[in-house]
Write a protein that holds these residues in place. Structure first.
Motif, PDB file in Angstrom:
ATOM      1  N   ARG A  45     -16.565   1.714   1.130  1.00 57.39           N
ATOM      2  CA  ARG A  45     -16.341   0.076   0.641  1.00 57.39           C
ATOM      3  C   ARG A  45     -15.082   0.409  -0.438  1.00 57.39           C
ATOM      4  NH1 ARG A  45     -15.602  -4.363   0.472  1.00 57.39           N
ATOM      5  NH2 ARG A  45     -16.520  -4.638  -1.437  1.00 57.39           N
ATOM      6  N   VAL A  46     -14.777   1.432  -1.032  1.00 57.11           N
ATOM      7  CA  VAL A  46     -14.016   1.723  -2.309  1.00 57.11           C
ATOM      8  C   VAL A  46     -12.524   0.909  -1.863  1.00 57.11           C
ATOM      9  CG1 VAL A  46     -13.074   3.762  -1.680  1.00 57.11           C
ATOM     10  CG2 VAL A  46     -13.180   2.777  -4.256  1.00 57.11           C
ATOM     11  N   LEU A  47     -11.756   1.179  -0.830  1.00 54.47           N
ATOM     12  CA  LEU A  47     -10.532   0.849  -0.406  1.00 54.47           C
ATOM     13  C   LEU A  47     -10.501  -0.776  -0.133  1.00 54.47           C
ATOM     14  CD1 LEU A  47      -7.742   1.326  -0.143  1.00 54.47           C
ATOM     15  CD2 LEU A  47      -7.813   1.843   2.280  1.00 54.47           C
ATOM     16  N   ALA A  99      -7.424   3.552  -5.397  1.00 57.19           N
ATOM     17  CA  ALA A  99      -8.580   3.777  -4.733  1.00 57.19           C
ATOM     18  C   ALA A  99      -8.691   5.307  -4.462  1.00 57.19           C
ATOM     19  CB  ALA A  99      -8.689   2.883  -3.438  1.00 57.19           C
ATOM     20  N   VAL A 100      -9.931   5.851  -5.246  1.00 51.33           N
ATOM     21  CA  VAL A 100      -9.816   7.323  -5.114  1.00 51.33           C
ATOM     22  C   VAL A 100     -11.042   7.533  -4.433  1.00 51.33           C
ATOM     23  CG1 VAL A 100     -10.117   9.168  -6.632  1.00 51.33           C
ATOM     24  CG2 VAL A 100      -8.762   7.385  -7.418  1.00 51.33           C
ATOM     25  N   ARG A 101     -10.825   8.455  -3.676  1.00 51.76           N
ATOM     26  CA  ARG A 101     -12.287   9.221  -2.814  1.00 51.76           C
ATOM     27  C   ARG A 101     -11.840  10.715  -2.776  1.00 51.76           C
ATOM     28  NH1 ARG A 101     -11.447   5.175   2.223  1.00 51.76           N
ATOM     29  NH2 ARG A 101      -9.555   6.167   2.315  1.00 51.76           N
ATOM     30  N   THR A 138       0.707  -1.234  -0.101  1.00 47.95           N
ATOM     31  CA  THR A 138       0.138   0.042   0.011  1.00 47.95           C
ATOM     32  C   THR A 138       0.882   1.317   0.069  1.00 47.95           C
ATOM     33  OG1 THR A 138      -1.893  -1.026   1.411  1.00 47.95           O
ATOM     34  CG2 THR A 138      -1.869   1.214   1.315  1.00 47.95           C
ATOM     35  N   ILE A 139       0.379   2.117  -0.920  1.00 47.89           N
ATOM     36  CA  ILE A 139       1.121   3.506  -0.889  1.00 47.89           C
ATOM     37  C   ILE A 139      -0.061   4.598  -0.453  1.00 47.89           C
ATOM     38  CG2 ILE A 139       2.181   5.499  -2.339  1.00 47.89           C
ATOM     39  CD1 ILE A 139       3.386   3.248  -4.040  1.00 47.89           C
ATOM     40  N   LEU A 140       0.054   5.027   0.748  1.00 43.45           N
ATOM     41  CA  LEU A 140      -0.741   5.907   1.329  1.00 43.45           C
ATOM     42  C   LEU A 140      -0.288   7.244   1.378  1.00 43.45           C
ATOM     43  CD1 LEU A 140      -3.444   6.434   3.075  1.00 43.45           C
ATOM     44  CD2 LEU A 140      -2.330   6.219   5.188  1.00 43.45           C
ATOM     45  N   LEU A 141      -1.141   8.235   0.572  1.00 38.59           N
ATOM     46  CA  LEU A 141      -0.595   9.808   0.571  1.00 38.59           C
ATOM     47  C   LEU A 141      -1.267  10.156   1.923  1.00 38.59           C
ATOM     48  CD1 LEU A 141      -1.683  10.489  -3.262  1.00 38.59           C
ATOM     49  CD2 LEU A 141       0.535   9.486  -2.133  1.00 38.59           C
ATOM     50  N   VAL A 174      -2.798   2.156  -4.445  1.00 38.08           N
ATOM     51  CA  VAL A 174      -2.430   3.551  -4.011  1.00 38.08           C
ATOM     52  C   VAL A 174      -3.675   4.286  -3.566  1.00 38.08           C
ATOM     53  CG1 VAL A 174      -1.567   5.828  -5.109  1.00 38.08           C
ATOM     54  CG2 VAL A 174      -0.622   3.596  -5.746  1.00 38.08           C
ATOM     55  N   THR A 175      -3.605   5.001  -2.550  1.00 37.05           N
ATOM     56  CA  THR A 175      -4.920   5.455  -1.923  1.00 37.05           C
ATOM     57  C   THR A 175      -4.149   7.043  -1.346  1.00 37.05           C
ATOM     58  OG1 THR A 175      -6.756   5.099  -0.824  1.00 37.05           O
ATOM     59  CG2 THR A 175      -4.825   4.182  -0.036  1.00 37.05           C
ATOM     60  N   GLY A 176      -5.438   7.790  -0.674  1.00 38.38           N
ATOM     61  CA  GLY A 176      -5.055   8.950  -0.336  1.00 38.38           C
ATOM     62  C   GLY A 176      -5.734   8.868   1.480  1.00 38.38           C
ATOM     63  N   ALA A 177      -5.513   9.588   2.260  1.00 32.87           N
ATOM     64  CA  ALA A 177      -5.832   9.753   3.634  1.00 32.87           C
ATOM     65  C   ALA A 177      -6.883  10.519   3.870  1.00 32.87           C
ATOM     66  CB  ALA A 177      -4.843   9.833   4.620  1.00 32.87           C
ATOM     67  N   GLY A 178      -7.801  10.403   4.511  1.00 32.82           N
ATOM     68  CA  GLY A 178      -8.873  11.720   4.844  1.00 32.82           C
ATOM     69  C   GLY A 178      -9.902  11.512   3.622  1.00 32.82           C
TER      70      GLY A 178
END
Length: 261
Positions: free
Chosen positions: A188-190, A104-106, A15-18, A53-57
């Protein structure tokens, strides 16, 4: 104190978390370096068979942190080198990575943030996702691969419309134009991205990597060249222990155990 970009491995999935949620995960030069290094590490690590790859918050990535990148003092050559020697490290590392990547984009994925999602093989969107190639709104051109990736994903005409206008695309429109593969509730997206990553990681890893390589090569080759290459790829894959294990497991109706060899 948590890092602005976090890299972790669980099982066979990295996992790469921004991780700058207070700035909508806008990235700094240090984050770019860490991002490229994480991708390279994922490629070297035989445990890793897929990357999420996803972002926090509540955001994926709002692009570059303008407080760090905006300067009137750099010459045109220095501006070019800033992109080619720093920012573009991520694009080059992603291009070199043979393993599957899923975004995984929110929330917002804007400018270079959208470009970073386009570098992934597959994008899943939460209902809150909003994509924009917003460079044109501030008189700039896409500096991180948008003009390369977007036409290949959504087609030339749609890509030009988005690049010329900087229009925002919500999750449902993104699905309709092929920008994303699936839309899920934000909660649910992640999980959905991890579910696919886990499923792919259970397949023979060398074969998975060769499939990705063959698809990418096929985009730039004629049919005869593509068939010639795949015959060579097939011969190599058939020689691996993992290929034999996959066939044995299929015949014996059991779960395979792959060693990536």
């Amino acid at each position: 104190m948590m890092a602005d970009l976090e890299y972790s491995v669980s099982g066979h999935v990295a996992t790469i978390l921004l991780n700058r949620p207070d700035r909508k995960n806008a990235f700094t030069l240090d984050m770019v370096d860490a991002w490229a290094d994480a991708i390279t590490e994922a490629g070297r690590d035989d445990r890793v068979r897929a990357v999420v790859v996803t972002g926090a918050g509540d955001a994926f990535c709002s692009g570059v942190d303008l407080t760090e990148f905006t300067s009137q003092d750099r010459t045109p050559l220095q501006e070019k080198e800033l992109l080619t020697e720093r920012v573009h490290r991520v694009a080059r590392a992603m291009n070199a990575l043979a393993k599957p990547t899923i975004a995984a984009v929110r929330g917002v994925a804007v400018g270079a943030g959208m470009d970073m999602s386009l570098m992934c093989d597959i994008r899943f969107a939460g209902q809150s996702a909003r994509f924009s190639e917003g460079y044109i709104r501030v008189g700039l051109v896409p500096g991180d691969g948008g003009c390369y990736y977007l036409p290949r994903i959504v087609g030339t005409a749609t890509a030009l419309r988005l690049l010329w206008t900087g229009a925002f695309v919500d999750a449902n429109e993104a699905l309709s134009i092929g920008l994303v593969s699936e839309v899920h509730d934000d909660e649910r997206v992640l999980d959905a991205a991890y579910q696919l990553a886990e499923e792919v990681s259970q397949r023979a890893p060398i074969a998975v990597e060769v499939v990705k390589r063959a698809v990418r090569q096929g985009l730039n080759h004629d049919l005869d060249t593509a068939l010639d290459l795949i015959s060579s790829h097939q011969a190599v894959v058939l020689s691996t222990a993992d290929s034999a294990e996959a066939m044995s497991a299929f015949r014996e109706k059991r779960a395979p155990s792959f060693q990536r060899r």
